[in-house]
Each structure stands twice: as structure tokens, then as C-alpha cells.
Scaffold this motif. Structure first.
Motif, PDB file in Angstrom:
ATOM      1  N   UNK A  13       0.832  -1.203   0.000  1.00  0.00           N
ATOM      2  CA  UNK A  13       0.000   0.000   0.000  1.00  0.00           C
ATOM      3  C   UNK A  13       0.863   1.249   0.000  1.00  0.00           C
ATOM      4  N   UNK A  14       0.447   2.227  -0.761  1.00  0.00           N
ATOM      5  CA  UNK A  14       1.213   3.471  -0.858  1.00  0.00           C
ATOM      6  C   UNK A  14       1.345   4.140   0.501  1.00  0.00           C
ATOM      7  N   UNK A  15       0.306   4.070   1.314  1.00  0.00           N
ATOM      8  CA  UNK A  15       0.343   4.714   2.628  1.00  0.00           C
ATOM      9  C   UNK A  15       1.356   4.068   3.571  1.00  0.00           C
ATOM     10  N   UNK A  16       1.736   2.829   3.307  1.00  0.00           N
ATOM     11  CA  UNK A  16       2.716   2.145   4.146  1.00  0.00           C
ATOM     12  C   UNK A  16       4.126   2.200   3.562  1.00  0.00           C
ATOM     13  N   UNK A  17       4.252   2.749   2.367  1.00  0.00           N
ATOM     14  CA  UNK A  17       5.565   2.866   1.727  1.00  0.00           C
ATOM     15  C   UNK A  17       6.385   3.938   2.435  1.00  0.00           C
ATOM     16  N   UNK A  18       7.534   3.556   2.930  1.00  0.00           N
ATOM     17  CA  UNK A  18       8.464   4.493   3.560  1.00  0.00           C
ATOM     18  C   UNK A  18       9.837   4.292   2.937  1.00  0.00           C
ATOM     19  N   UNK A  19      10.709   5.250   3.156  1.00  0.00           N
ATOM     20  CA  UNK A  19      12.084   5.090   2.688  1.00  0.00           C
ATOM     21  C   UNK A  19      12.761   3.948   3.441  1.00  0.00           C
ATOM     22  N   UNK A  20      12.423   3.764   4.705  1.00  0.00           N
ATOM     23  CA  UNK A  20      12.986   2.657   5.485  1.00  0.00           C
ATOM     24  C   UNK A  20      12.563   1.311   4.902  1.00  0.00           C
ATOM     25  N   UNK A  21      11.293   1.193   4.527  1.00  0.00           N
ATOM     26  CA  UNK A  21      10.808  -0.059   3.934  1.00  0.00           C
ATOM     27  C   UNK A  21      11.512  -0.331   2.607  1.00  0.00           C
ATOM     28  N   UNK A  22      11.721   0.697   1.823  1.00  0.00           N
ATOM     29  CA  UNK A  22      12.410   0.530   0.544  1.00  0.00           C
ATOM     30  C   UNK A  22      13.876   0.179   0.768  1.00  0.00           C
ATOM     31  N   UNK A  23      14.508   0.816   1.734  1.00  0.00           N
ATOM     32  CA  UNK A  23      15.910   0.510   2.047  1.00  0.00           C
ATOM     33  C   UNK A  23      16.043  -0.961   2.467  1.00  0.00           C
ATOM     34  N   UNK A  24      15.090  -1.439   3.282  1.00  0.00           N
ATOM     35  CA  UNK A  24      15.113  -2.848   3.680  1.00  0.00           C
ATOM     36  C   UNK A  24      14.992  -3.752   2.452  1.00  0.00           C
ATOM     37  N   UNK A  25      14.161  -3.368   1.501  1.00  0.00           N
ATOM     38  CA  UNK A  25      13.986  -4.157   0.267  1.00  0.00           C
ATOM     39  C   UNK A  25      15.319  -4.284  -0.474  1.00  0.00           C
ATOM     40  N   UNK A  26      16.091  -3.207  -0.483  1.00  0.00           N
ATOM     41  CA  UNK A  26      17.385  -3.210  -1.173  1.00  0.00           C
ATOM     42  C   UNK A  26      18.523  -3.730  -0.292  1.00  0.00           C
ATOM     43  N   UNK A  27      18.260  -3.886   1.002  1.00  0.00           N
ATOM     44  CA  UNK A  27      19.305  -4.327   1.909  1.00  0.00           C
ATOM     45  C   UNK A  27      20.366  -3.263   2.164  1.00  0.00           C
ATOM     46  N   UNK A  28      19.908  -2.000   2.183  1.00  0.00           N
ATOM     47  CA  UNK A  28      20.837  -0.885   2.422  1.00  0.00           C
ATOM     48  C   UNK A  28      20.314  -0.031   3.568  1.00  0.00           C
ATOM     49  N   UNK A  29      21.135   0.900   3.998  1.00  0.00           N
ATOM     50  CA  UNK A  29      20.724   1.845   5.043  1.00  0.00           C
ATOM     51  C   UNK A  29      19.868   2.948   4.417  1.00  0.00           C
ATOM     52  N   UNK A  30      18.941   3.484   5.197  1.00  0.00           N
ATOM     53  CA  UNK A  30      18.044   4.542   4.732  1.00  0.00           C
ATOM     54  C   UNK A  30      18.808   5.687   4.077  1.00  0.00           C
ATOM     55  N   UNK A  31      19.895   6.099   4.710  1.00  0.00           N
ATOM     56  CA  UNK A  31      20.657   7.264   4.239  1.00  0.00           C
ATOM     57  C   UNK A  31      21.154   7.101   2.808  1.00  0.00           C
ATOM     58  N   UNK A  32      21.410   5.870   2.390  1.00  0.00           N
ATOM     59  CA  UNK A  32      21.927   5.672   1.029  1.00  0.00           C
ATOM     60  C   UNK A  32      20.885   6.003  -0.039  1.00  0.00           C
ATOM     61  N   UNK A  33      19.603   6.009   0.319  1.00  0.00           N
ATOM     62  CA  UNK A  33      18.562   6.342  -0.663  1.00  0.00           C
ATOM     63  C   UNK A  33      18.507   7.838  -0.964  1.00  0.00           C
ATOM     64  N   UNK A  34      18.983   8.644  -0.036  1.00  0.00           N
ATOM     65  CA  UNK A  34      18.905  10.093  -0.213  1.00  0.00           C
ATOM     66  C   UNK A  34      19.820  10.619  -1.317  1.00  0.00           C
ATOM     67  N   UNK A  35      20.693   9.783  -1.838  1.00  0.00           N
ATOM     68  CA  UNK A  35      21.473  10.208  -3.010  1.00  0.00           C
ATOM     69  C   UNK A  35      20.661  10.029  -4.289  1.00  0.00           C
ATOM     70  N   UNK A  36      19.493   9.361  -4.171  1.00  0.00           N
ATOM     71  CA  UNK A  36      18.623   9.115  -5.326  1.00  0.00           C
ATOM     72  C   UNK A  36      17.313   9.891  -5.277  1.00  0.00           C
ATOM     73  N   UNK A  37      16.813  10.143  -4.070  1.00  0.00           N
ATOM     74  CA  UNK A  37      15.565  10.891  -3.893  1.00  0.00           C
ATOM     75  C   UNK A  37      15.732  11.921  -2.783  1.00  0.00           C
ATOM     76  N   UNK A  38      14.954  13.001  -2.882  1.00  0.00           N
ATOM     77  CA  UNK A  38      15.016  14.056  -1.863  1.00  0.00           C
ATOM     78  C   UNK A  38      14.390  13.606  -0.551  1.00  0.00           C
ATOM     79  N   UNK A  39      13.227  12.959  -0.675  1.00  0.00           N
ATOM     80  CA  UNK A  39      12.457  12.569   0.504  1.00  0.00           C
ATOM     81  C   UNK A  39      11.331  11.640   0.045  1.00  0.00           C
TER      82      UNK A  39
END
Length: 185
Positions: A13-39
Motif C-alpha cells: 500500500x502506498x500509505x505504508x511505503x516508507x524510505x525505510x521499507x524501501x531501504x530494507x527491500x534493497x538491503x541498504x541503510x536509509x541514508x543511502x537512498x537520499x542520493x537518489x531521492x530528496x524525501x
């Protein structure tokens, strides 16, 4: 990354989508996503733009060479089919997005053009095109929202009700009240 986020939104669900959830999907830390998206908002807008293009492509293919009721049914079925198959992406297309965020989006412009093109076959012009487009969007969205949330508890087949609703919308569009009939509002 946007495609992976869209797939995750469809799953949880879009309402449950977080950067943390996406980072877990990729197996990376949340902070590493900020080089790809603002927020998170930036990510959701990207999903909305991609989803709008996918949904519009599906609708365009469905309505090609059709007019009137045939086009309306093809448009509506393609719209509903996309929403039911991709609920998270569909939810993203319903977000309020600032005009500058979609200024370069061919998908959003093309969506409006397809809708207006289909409605012009009913003889509608502005401002009736906008009014009829809003009616269709709100009807389709309401139906789909209820269907996705399990809101139709009656034993009547949901597809049969959908088909009858499209029959009724066609009749309404064929008999759209003229501003010259004394129906000024």
C-alpha cells in the motif's frame, strides 16, 4: 529505484511505503537512498508519474479507433484493470501534485487529452468537458476504492454492476444537460 518502490507500494500500500521499507527491500541503510531521492514525497511523486504513464498507455491502447459507448467502456475497463492490478501505483495517481511537479510529464497531459477526446465524441465542449471528466474520474475512483477495500458486500456480481454503471454513464453523457436548457448553474 522508482520501479522497485512502485512494486512495493502495490504489495503493501502506498500509505505504508516508507524510505525505510524501501531501504530494507534493497538491503541498504536509509541514508543511502537520499542520493537518489530528496524525501518520501519525491519518491511518491516519481511513482505517480510512472504510474500515470503506464495507466495512460493502457487506456490509449484500449480506446484506439473507438468512439462513443465503445470508447467509454474500453477506457473505463482499462482504468479499472490498471487500478486493480496495481493498487499502490493507482493510489499514487490520486495524490495532489503541484503543477510544477508534473510540468514535464507526458503521462498527465496525455491522460487529459485521452479523456477529453473520448468525451468530445459525445458532443461536449468546455466547460462540460471538465465537468464530465470530473464525473467520470470520481465515479471510477469511488467504485474502484470500494472494490479494493471490500466495500461491496452484496451478492450481486461486482462486474455486472460495473457494466450497468457504464451503461448508465453512457446514457448520461448522451443526454448531457445543455447550458441552454435553462439548467444554468
Amino acid at each position: 529505484m522508482t520501479e522497485a518502490a512502485a512494486e512495493l507500494a502495490d504489495e503493501i500500500g502506498l500509505d505504508k511505503l516508507t524510505l525505510s521499507a524501501l531501504a530494507r527491500r534493497f538491503g541498504v541503510k536509509d541514508a543511502s537512498l537520499y542520493s537518489h531521492v530528496k524525501n518520501l514525497r519525491d519518491l511518491r511523486v516519481r511513482i505517480a508519474l510512472r504510474a500515470s504513464e503506464g495507466m495512460t498507455d493502457r487506456i490509449a491502447t484500449a480506446v484506439a479507433g473507438r468512439a462513443g459507448k465503445d470508447a467509454l467502456v474500453a477506457f473505463a475497463d482499462a482504468y479499472r484493470g490498471y487500478a486493480l492490478e496495481h493498487p499502490g501505483r493507482y493510489a499514487a495517481t490520486q495524490m495532489r501534485i503541484d503543477p510544477e511537479e508534473v510540468a514535464d510529464s507526458a503521462g498527465f497531459r496525455r491522460s487529459v487529452e485521452l479523456t477529453y477526446g473520448m468525451l468530445r465524441a459525445y458532443g461536449l465542449t468546455e466547460p462540460d468537458l471538465t465537468d464530465a471528466g470530473r464525473l467520470l474520474r470520481s465515479t471510477f475512483h469511488g467504485y474502484i476504492h470500494l472494490e479494493l477495500s471490500g466495500g461491496f458486500g452484496h451478492s450481486r456480481d461486482v462486474q455486472a454492476s460495473w457494466s450497468r454503471s457504464l451503461d448508465a454513464l453512457h446514457v448520461l453523457l448522451e443526454n448531457w444537460p445543455s447550458r441552454h436548457d435553462g439548467n444554468k448553474r
